[in-house]
Design an enzyme around this catalytic site. Structure first.
Site, PDB file in Angstrom:
ATOM      1  N   CYS A 264       0.885  -1.183   0.000  1.00  0.00           N
ATOM      2  CA  CYS A 264       0.000   0.000   0.000  1.00  0.00           C
ATOM      3  C   CYS A 264       0.911   1.217   0.000  1.00  0.00           C
ATOM      4  CB  CYS A 264      -0.879  -0.018   1.242  1.00  0.00           C
ATOM      5  SG  CYS A 264      -2.004  -1.417   1.301  1.00  0.00           S
ATOM      6  N   ALA A 265       1.442   1.568  -1.151  1.00  0.00           N
ATOM      7  CA  ALA A 265       2.636   2.421  -1.190  1.00  0.00           C
ATOM      8  C   ALA A 265       2.363   3.921  -1.293  1.00  0.00           C
ATOM      9  CB  ALA A 265       3.528   1.996  -2.354  1.00  0.00           C
ATOM     10  N   GLY A 266       1.152   4.324  -1.717  1.00  0.00           N
ATOM     11  CA  GLY A 266       0.921   5.747  -1.963  1.00  0.00           C
ATOM     12  C   GLY A 266       0.978   6.590  -0.698  1.00  0.00           C
ATOM     13  N   GLY A 268       4.259   7.137  -1.396  1.00  0.00           N
ATOM     14  CA  GLY A 268       5.564   6.611  -1.804  1.00  0.00           C
ATOM     15  C   GLY A 268       6.737   6.969  -0.901  1.00  0.00           C
ATOM     16  N   GLY A 269       6.451   7.554   0.257  1.00  0.00           N
ATOM     17  CA  GLY A 269       7.538   7.928   1.170  1.00  0.00           C
ATOM     18  C   GLY A 269       8.360   6.722   1.610  1.00  0.00           C
ATOM     19  N   LYS A 270       7.673   5.711   2.119  1.00  0.00           N
ATOM     20  CA  LYS A 270       8.410   4.530   2.594  1.00  0.00           C
ATOM     21  C   LYS A 270       8.949   3.732   1.415  1.00  0.00           C
ATOM     22  CE  LYS A 270       5.704   4.300   6.796  1.00  0.00           C
ATOM     23  NZ  LYS A 270       4.582   5.175   6.321  1.00  0.00           N
ATOM     24  N   GLU A 289      -0.147   0.281  -5.368  1.00  0.00           N
ATOM     25  CA  GLU A 289      -1.079   1.271  -4.813  1.00  0.00           C
ATOM     26  C   GLU A 289      -2.381   1.189  -5.598  1.00  0.00           C
ATOM     27  OE1 GLU A 289      -1.505   3.605  -2.299  1.00  0.00           O
ATOM     28  OE2 GLU A 289      -3.373   4.063  -3.351  1.00  0.00           O
ATOM     29  N   CYS A 386      -0.304   4.315  10.970  1.00  0.00           N
ATOM     30  CA  CYS A 386      -0.038   5.587  11.648  1.00  0.00           C
ATOM     31  C   CYS A 386      -1.239   5.902  12.520  1.00  0.00           C
ATOM     32  CB  CYS A 386       0.326   6.717  10.691  1.00  0.00           C
ATOM     33  SG  CYS A 386      -0.975   7.176   9.576  1.00  0.00           S
TER      34      CYS A 386
HETATM   35  C1  LIG Z   1      -1.046   4.641   4.998  1.00  0.00           C
HETATM   36  S1  LIG Z   1      -1.095   4.898   3.304  1.00  0.00           S
HETATM   37  C2  LIG Z   1       0.504   4.358   2.804  1.00  0.00           C
HETATM   38  C3  LIG Z   1       1.577   5.390   3.001  1.00  0.00           C
HETATM   39  C4  LIG Z   1       2.867   5.038   2.278  1.00  0.00           C
HETATM   40  N1  LIG Z   1       3.375   3.739   2.700  1.00  0.00           N
HETATM   41  C5  LIG Z   1       3.956   6.074   2.439  1.00  0.00           C
HETATM   42  O1  LIG Z   1       4.816   5.915   3.324  1.00  0.00           O
HETATM   43  O2  LIG Z   1       3.965   7.042   1.683  1.00  0.00           O
HETATM   44  C6  LIG Z   1      -2.099   3.601   2.732  1.00  0.00           C
HETATM   45  C7  LIG Z   1      -2.305   3.552   1.239  1.00  0.00           C
HETATM   46  O3  LIG Z   1      -3.032   2.373   0.940  1.00  0.00           O
HETATM   47  C8  LIG Z   1      -3.829   2.615  -0.200  1.00  0.00           C
HETATM   48  N2  LIG Z   1      -4.864   1.560  -0.253  1.00  0.00           N
HETATM   49  C9  LIG Z   1      -6.098   1.556   0.311  1.00  0.00           C
HETATM   50  N3  LIG Z   1      -6.727   0.413   0.043  1.00  0.00           N
HETATM   51  C10 LIG Z   1      -5.881  -0.347  -0.689  1.00  0.00           C
HETATM   52  C11 LIG Z   1      -5.957  -1.626  -1.282  1.00  0.00           C
HETATM   53  N4  LIG Z   1      -7.063  -2.381  -1.135  1.00  0.00           N
HETATM   54  N5  LIG Z   1      -4.900  -2.081  -1.977  1.00  0.00           N
HETATM   55  C12 LIG Z   1      -3.791  -1.333  -2.134  1.00  0.00           C
HETATM   56  N6  LIG Z   1      -3.662  -0.091  -1.597  1.00  0.00           N
HETATM   57  C13 LIG Z   1      -4.687   0.392  -0.889  1.00  0.00           C
HETATM   58  C14 LIG Z   1      -4.343   4.003   0.039  1.00  0.00           C
HETATM   59  O4  LIG Z   1      -4.777   4.590  -1.165  1.00  0.00           O
HETATM   60  C15 LIG Z   1      -3.114   4.687   0.641  1.00  0.00           C
HETATM   61  O5  LIG Z   1      -2.381   5.321  -0.376  1.00  0.00           O
END
Ligand SMILES: C[S@@+](CC[C@H](N)C(=O)[O-])C[C@H]1O[C@@H](n2cnc3c(N)ncnc32)[C@H](O)[C@@H]1O
Length: 454
Positions: A264-266, A268-270, A289, A386
């Site tokens: 769940c990368a968006g 993209g920081g991590k 994502e 978080c």
């Molecule tokens: C907590 S954020 C991740 C932050 C990211 N790891 C970073 O450090 O930038 C969770 C992400 O999961 C995505 N998401 C939600 N449901 C999902 C799914 N079923 N499959 C994949 N990604 C999903 C959201 O759109 C969101 O971008």
């Protein structure tokens, strides 16, 4: 219109948009500041007015209700916005009473009826009759319980205060609740991660971070003015997020050829930090994502790499079935309430509802099952949120592990202790729970899991 009045107008417009159309203050405010062409000093005033008012809204509503002699739900919402903005000036900014009242009455004229203007005038004059300390005593005195008093005084929803208290009680640290709520009301410092192999925190004009070995704190507020950040070699990222990504990449030595997934990368920081670590160790990262616009942000975040990792746009819940046993390491940074990052988004605490927790819990559970299916035997997974809410953290991990006996918890504090520059204060547990008041980070939850070798 005076400059100060323009700053108040900008703040009011943003506060109204946040309420009416669920706008994000941190995205909308810069647009309004640009449009109003305020001086830097007045832009600073507008920012303080907007963020301070949104953050302390719960407390101000309690004051307004007493001063008005009626529940805030009975006040026309735009009029209530003006009252909240004025209350912030009177109780937290010590703006002279006549200026705060007169300017607010003038604002009220632009949005309300003649009776609304009279009402604003009367309520604000009632507020000016008492010093801020007296209002604090009056509001706290009217609370039904100690927990409600803390929630009101530090302007947190009661259900959030209760959830935080529950986690701190489980840690044997209930006495820290007030410190946590207070820390949520102090804007976070801007911390950055120097991407390993691209930059070194010791050489990028930052103050070295306390815990993250790749972290620094910006000396000046504007990240764009830091050369390493501007070139993409360093990224604005909370120190807790840095530790979460490094807990996975440094959980054990990397074996060249390993395959990693950030599920769940968006935005993209991590993923950027993991990709840098993977590159140094000879591993290969794939990022995923679900939301295309956010997948685009992930691609941007990874553009600094000569051969950027592939970015999928799949539903993470299905990845386990599509790619069973494929990855040596998986980061599941699950979608969550974000209750651990309340310092960053002043309005966020009022947006979330208890029902969100249950809904997200079901998704988090499905994603964790899927991630464990996609993990190779012997592989490591980091479940990260978080949010410190127990229903999003320990309860999700516990319910999944009861169904998947081949997976066990790793001693996550031992891993994080080894990574961190300084000793972290962490109560005995198999997971790591970071806190704003204790560690100066967002309240990140990190649980490393290992799948048995088959
Ligand atoms: C907590 S954020 C991740 C932050 C990211 N790891 C970073 O450090 O930038 C969770 C992400 O999961 C995505 N998401 C939600 N449901 C999902 C799914 N079923 N499959 C994949 N990604 C999903 C959201 O759109 C969101 O971008």
């Amino acid at each position: 219109m005076s400059y100060a009045q323009s700053a108040r107008r900008v703040a009011l417009d943003v506060i109204m948009a946040v309420r009416e159309s669920d706008a994000y203050a941190n995205l909308l405010l810069p647009v309004h500041l640009e449009r109003a062409k305020l001086s830097p000093a007045d832009a600073g005033l507008a920012t303080e007015l907007t963020y301070g008012t949104l953050r302390m809204q719960g407390y101000y509503d309690a004051v307004i209700a007493q001063a008005a002699g009626r529940a805030v739900s009975k006040i026309d919402p735009p009029v209530l916005d003006v009252l909240r903005l004025a209350t912030h000036q009177l109780l937290s900014m010590r703006v002279p009473s006549h200026a705060a009242v007169d300017e607010s009455v003038r604002l009220a004229k632009t949005i309300g009826s003649r009776s609304a203007v009279g009402f604003v005038n009367a309520v604000l004059r009632a507020i000016t009759k008492h010093e801020p300390e007296v209002w604090r005593e009056r509001v706290i005195g009217a609370a039904g319980s100690g927990e409600e008093a803390l929630a009101l005084a530090y302007s947190h929803p009661l259900w959030v205060t209760r959830a935080f208290r529950q986690v701190l009680v489980a840690e044997g640290r209930e006495v820290e609740l007030e410190g946590l709520l207070a820390a949520d009301n102090v804007p976070a410092r801007v911390s950055v991660a120097a991407l390993p192999g691209f930059a070194d925190a010791a050489h990028i004009d930052v103050t070295i971070a306390e815990y993250s070995p790749v972290g620094g704190i910006l000396r000046e507020g504007d990240p764009g003015k830091n050369a390493a950040v501007a070139s993409g070699r360093a990224r604005v990222q909370d120190e807790g997020s840095q530790l979460a990504a490094l807990a996975l990449s440094r959980a054990r030595p990397i074996v060249a050829g390993e395959s990693w997934l950030d599920m769940c990368a968006g935005p993209g920081g991590k993923a950027a930090l993991l990709a840098a670590e993977a590159l140094l160790g000879g591993a290969q990262l794939t990022a995923n994502e679900l939301i295309p616009a956010r997948a685009k942000l992930v691609r941007n975040a990874l553009a600094v790499f000569d051969v950027p990792p592939e970015v999928w746009e799949k539903d993470g819940v299905e990845i386990g079935q599509e790619h069973p046993g494929e990855f040596d390491r998986i980061l599941l940074d699950a979608p969550c309430t974000g209750l651990g990052a309340l310092r960053r988004r002043p309005e966020a605490r009022w947006r979330k509802q208890p029902g969100d927790v249950a809904q997200l819990g079901a998704l988090q559970t499905a994603l964790l099952h899927s991630a464990l299916d996609a993990l190779k035997p012997g592989g490591v997974l980091a479940y990260v949120t978080c949010s410190p809410h127990a229903a999003e953290t320990k309860a999700v991990v516990g319910s999944v592990l009861r169904k998947v006996p081949s997976v066990t918890k790793m001693d996550t504090p031992a891993v994080v202790r080894q990574i961190a520059v300084h000793e972290l204060d962490m109560p005995e547990a198999s997971h790591v729970q970071l806190w704003p008041h204790r560690h100066g980070t967002d309240a990140m939850f990190i649980q490393l899991l290992v799948k048995a070798d088959s």
